[in-house]
Design a protein around this motif. Structure first.
Motif: not given
Length: 970
Positions: A656-669
């Motif tokens: 808990t607290g060590n889970v990180c998230y990354r994302y991207r929205l293809k079509g925008l970035q």
């Protein structure tokens, strides 16, 4: 009867606090014998955290990682951050089990089952169509999907299995009725045999009810299979079973088996057991049962999740012991705390306390007081060091050396020492202002003065000594001192260490730096004040901050954070020496306790949990949000939706607290975002089109498979191509129509302009004809003849020259619509001078011009001549005696005002005396002005005033004309 047993358990739970009040008096002698209490760290969940009540019955983890907890008043779902309650506000129901299938998670009560939906909603149905009740005491060891049912009299028990339509019977046998509440029926899925423990023996049955030879072990409680071995846990120990034979491999007596014993195995092969109040661990290799935790009020169920965390459902709430990686050590004297810790080869511990006690022993649990030459007010600072076989502890006013049974103070000056560390065969001992380098006996080798507020010191691998002070770090080389430049000056340097490569790491405030060319280079900003740092021998960097602990594995550069949510329950680590044992155990002193752990177990134990999109929302105004169906792989939305919001989670209860998230929205970035702990992302003002949202979860350097959602935002009617094609056609048609109208209008304007010019030309011709009438010319010529006959030739030549200039000016300017005011005044002067030939002394005139008048302003051609001629013909000709004409030119805002005033008979008398007058001159002038005004924003204003004397009789006429600057005469 089992329901009576259940009531007795609740009564025992309520009576336990009374026993806890009596226990301290009984166990005082034992506490005095024990110096240190060592307990595994845990997190305790209560009603303050969101449980419906403290009496919990069961725990389950679903496929997504959520923890489900059943209580006597409903159940909850836990995602590592918050509890979502179910059956809240309705009739209280005891939830004693869970079942998961394709429809979701179902909570099981004695009579009913509740399919969990979203936001705490449930679909409630009878547990069994035949009216049978759930037996939860004896069925907790059955495989998932199996349950034990019984009638109202707790008889006619049968093992059933969940189906799509309800339940189906798997085994029906009267032997099931012989189990009391402390036994657990076991279904061995390896050989298809059911084991039914009783007080005398453990029965073995096939699924069709065929009896097999029983295990003749009395007081068996539960069974567990690990790989190829089947274990039976009985009142006198642990048995290994093969067929009908059972061999005791670990003699042991459980302290509270009244409510049975339950067993679970983790991924490492350890078997965990619990009775009513204690948690144990059985190691199959050593064949020993170890007591881990005791004093818990009525453990109802134990569960080990997929990460290896050990959960206990009790009548005091829920406990999570994580993976038993953190151990908290406290003194039995609650007025004292552990501060200075030293570890010798072989694991021997030497510990100094705040109140000046010296402890020693092979383990923390075996620490006992040691005698030493102690002053009355001695205490130990949180610093220790080791040179060879000697441990050194920093006391009040000196350094205590401990080697075997010898303990003595070093021969140092009696000063207020604040720091102690070892450097090869030397000791670094510091006050607030001075740093001493001594040998192992305390003989001072060198002294470094001029240091202000020393906190720490450490050598690097290149012969330099670094010192952390209240004003930043200082490098000492020989006798020279060099201040290390920091990006933020004046912040104290409170901790430092050297890496295995000899590189210096130093802590200042919330930031960790390294040193390059006498400059501090930022490595990490932790967001919380750093209290101490340590580089372990096997390559782990330990950074203790106020609110937790960071552990970095240097090879993979993988950093994990630990606090009370995932195992590190130490309260505010001290600015202190962090000790390390030969086996890699790290000891971190804190305000209330000292915490020990193995960094390798903490960093490498985590796997990336399953990532799930929890919710998706859409909005048209970024204020009111509408939930979208989840889970879904494609979302189609219509205009005017422009804002989207998604929340997601990868459930982890040990990271808990060590889970990180990354994302991207293809079509925008197309680029991934920076990893973040936030579990929500929002996109605003999206244009119509197709997008794909991709999200990944990360723990350290490990990354999950991405989840994605395809998004299609339909364009509005006016955002479609055919709409703009139609608009283009309409626009082209409109442009053509506008152009056609424009050209037609321009032709009409040209025609009107030509017509105006024609009218003006006609008016000019008329004006010329009027101005050059034969009567005026004959009068002028007769006057000149008179002068020739009766006066001198010179005067006649003078008037003849004036007449010539007048006629020449008239003919030269005949086609001009305007001329300058100066030229107009000159033309009027010529005209009035020639008229004086006719009238003689009966005509006088004056021309007054303000000095600030712009004489270059353009005025209508023959304007003054027209007014003067009108004054002579109609005003003065009919007046007996002398007449006077006054021409005035005055400056006005935005233009000039020209006036012609006569003192004649007035317009009314002139009209009566000359009824045949046409007044063509004034009429032509008015028509010219009207035509000119049509083409100008500011107009020429003409005013005619009839003058009266005091008696009201006419005494003349004034013509005024206001002419704006920049007037356009075509």
């Amino acid at each position: 009867m089992q329901k009576m047993d259940h009531i007795r358990r609740i009564l025992a739970c309520l009576l336990l606090p009374l026993g806890l009040l009596v226990w301290p008096a009984i166990g005082t002698a034992a506490q005095e014998a024990t110096a240190v209490t060592s307990k595994y760290a845990y997190r305790h969940y209560t009603t303050l955290d969101g449980l419906p009540q403290m009496l919990t019955e069961c725990i389950y983890q679903d496929k997504k990682g959520y923890i489900w907890i059943g209580t006597l008043s409903g159940f909850v779902r836990y995602d590592g951050f918050e509890f979502v309650p179910y059956l809240k506000g309705g009739r209280p129901e005891n939830i004693v089990g869970f079942h998961e299938d394709a429809r979701g998670v179902t909570a099981l009560g004695f009579r009913r089952r509740h399919l969990a939906g979203k936001d705490g909603q449930t679909d409630t149905r009878p547990l069994d169509d035949r009216g049978l009740l759930l037996n939860n005491f004896n069925s907790s060891a059955l495989p998932p999907g199996y349950l034990l049912l019984e009638n109202e009299q707790e008889q006619e028990r049968e093992i059933c299995r969940f189906t799509d339509d309800g339940t189906e019977t798997v085994l029906r046998s009267p032997l099931l009725d012989e189990m009391d509440a402390c036994r657990r029926v076991f279904a061995d899925t390896t050989d298809g045999i059911f084991y039914i423990p009783t007080a005398e023996r453990t029965y073995r049955l096939k699924a069709d009810g065929t009896a097999l030879p029983a295990l003749l072990v009395p007081q068996g409680y539960a069974l567990l299979r690990t790989d190829s071995t089947l274990y039976l846990f009985a009142a006198d120990g642990v048995y290994r079973c093969h067929g009908a034979s059972a061999q005791r491999v670990a003699p042991f007596r459980f302290t509270a088996p009244d409510y049975g014993v339950e067993a679970c195995a983790d991924r490492k092969g350890n078997i965990y057991l619990h009775d009513a109040h204690s948690l144990y661990r059985f190691n199959p290799d050593t064949r020993k049962v170890e007591l881990l935790v005791d004093g818990i009020n009525l453990i109802r169920q134990m569960f080990i999740d997929r990460e290896g965390n050990i959960w206990l459902a009790t009548y005091q709430g829920v406990y999570n012991f994580f993976q038993l990686n953190f151990m908290n050590h406290t003194l039995t004297d609650h007025n004292d705390i552990l501060r200075a810790i030293d570890t010798a080869p072989g694991g021997l511990l030497t510990v100094g306390t705040l109140n000046g006690k010296l402890l020693g022993g092979p383990t923390a649990r075996e620490l006992r007081p040691l005698a030493y030459p102690r002053s009355k007010d001695n205490f130990f600072h949180p610093y220790a060091a080791r040179i060879g076989h000697t441990a050194y502890l920093l006391g009040s006013g000196g350094v205590l050396a401990c080697e075997g049974n010898r303990r003595q103070w070093l021969d140092l000056p009696l000063l207020d020492y604040r720091f102690l560390s070892a450097h090869g065969d030397s000791l670094l001992v510091a006050t607030r202002q001075e740093l001493f380098v001594t040998d192992s006996r305390g003989h001072i080798r060198s002294t470094h003065k001029g240091l202000r507020g020393i906190f720490c010191a450490s050598p690097d691998g290149y012969g330099n000594l670094y010192v952390g002070t209240a004003y930043g770090p200082v490098r000492i080389h020989g006798k020279g001192q060099t201040t290390i430049h920091q990006p933020e000056e004046g912040i104290p340097c409170t901790a430092m260490t050297a890496t295995l490569q000899g590189e210096i790491l130093l802590a200042s405030g919330e930031k960790l730096y390294t040193v390059r060319n006498d400059s501090a280079i930022l490595l990490q900003h932790y967001g919380s004040p750093i209290r101490s740092i340590c580089q372990t021998r096997d390559g782990y960097l330990i950074v203790a901050v106020v609110n937790g602990l960071y552990i970095t594995e240097n090879q993979l550069l993988q950093t994990m954070f630990f606090n009370r949510y995932n195992g590190f329950t130490g309260i505010e680590p001290l600015i202190a020496h962090i000790a390390e044992s030969d086996d890699g155990t790290v000891w971190v002193p804190c305000v209330g306790q000292t915490v020990s752990f193995h960094p390798r177990d903490l960093v490498y134990q985590h796997a990336v949990p399953q990532l799930e999109v929890v919710s998706a929302e859409a909005s048209t105004d970024n204020v009111d949000w509408q939930l979208l169906p989840v889970p879904t792989r494609q979302v189609t939305l219509s205009h005017p939706v422009r804002h989207l919001r998604f929340s997601f989670i990868a459930v982890s209860h040990s990271a808990t607290g060590n889970v990180c998230y990354r994302y991207r929205l293809k079509g925008l970035q197309d680029q991934w975002s920076q990893p973040q702990t936030a579990r929500e992302v929002q996109f605003n003002n999206l244009l119509p089109g197709r997008y794909r949202l991709e999200v990944e979860a990360q723990i350290g350097v490990m990354t999950s498979a991405p989840v994605h959602i395809d998004i299609y935002l339909r364009p509005a009617l006016w955002q479609r191509p055919w709409f703009w094609a139609l608009i283009g056609l309409l626009l082209a048609g409109g442009i053509w129509a506008s152009a056609y109208h424009y050209y037609k209008r321009r032709e009409r304007i040209k025609m009107h302009k030509l017509q105006r010019e024609t009218r003006l030309n006609n008016l000019l011709v008329k004006s010329i004809r009027l101005k050059s009438i034969p009567h005026f010319n004959s009068n002028v010529l007769a006057g000149i003849e008179y002068f020739i006959m009766n006066h001198s030739v010179e005067e006649a030549n003078k008037y003849l020259a004036l007449y010539s200039r007048f006629t020449n000016t008239l003919l030269m300017d005949v086609d001009k619509p305007s001329r300058s005011l100066d030229e107009e005044l000159e033309y009027a002067r010529l005209y009035l001078t020639l008229e004086q030939l006719r009238y003689g002394e009966n005509l006088a005139y004056d021309i007054h011009t303000d000095p600030d008048v712009n004489l270059h302003i353009q005025v209508p051609n023959m304007m003054l001549h027209t007014y003067c001629e009108n004054a002579v013909k109609h005003g003065l000709r009919n007046k007996p005696g002398r007449g006077h004409i006054l021409i005035e030119v005055k400056a006005r805002t935005g233009g000039v005002c020209v006036s012609v005033t006569d003192d004649g008979v007035g317009r009314e008398a002139a009209a009566n005396l000359s009824p045949t007058s046409t007044k063509q001159g004034l009429s032509i002038m008015e028509q010219q002005i009207e035509l000119y005004n049509q083409c100008n924003a500011e107009h020429i204003v003409q005013t005619v005033t009839d003058l009266k004397d005091a008696d009201g009789n006419a005494c003349g006429t004034r013509f005024e004309l206001y002419i704006p600057y920049h007037y356009n005469y075509f």
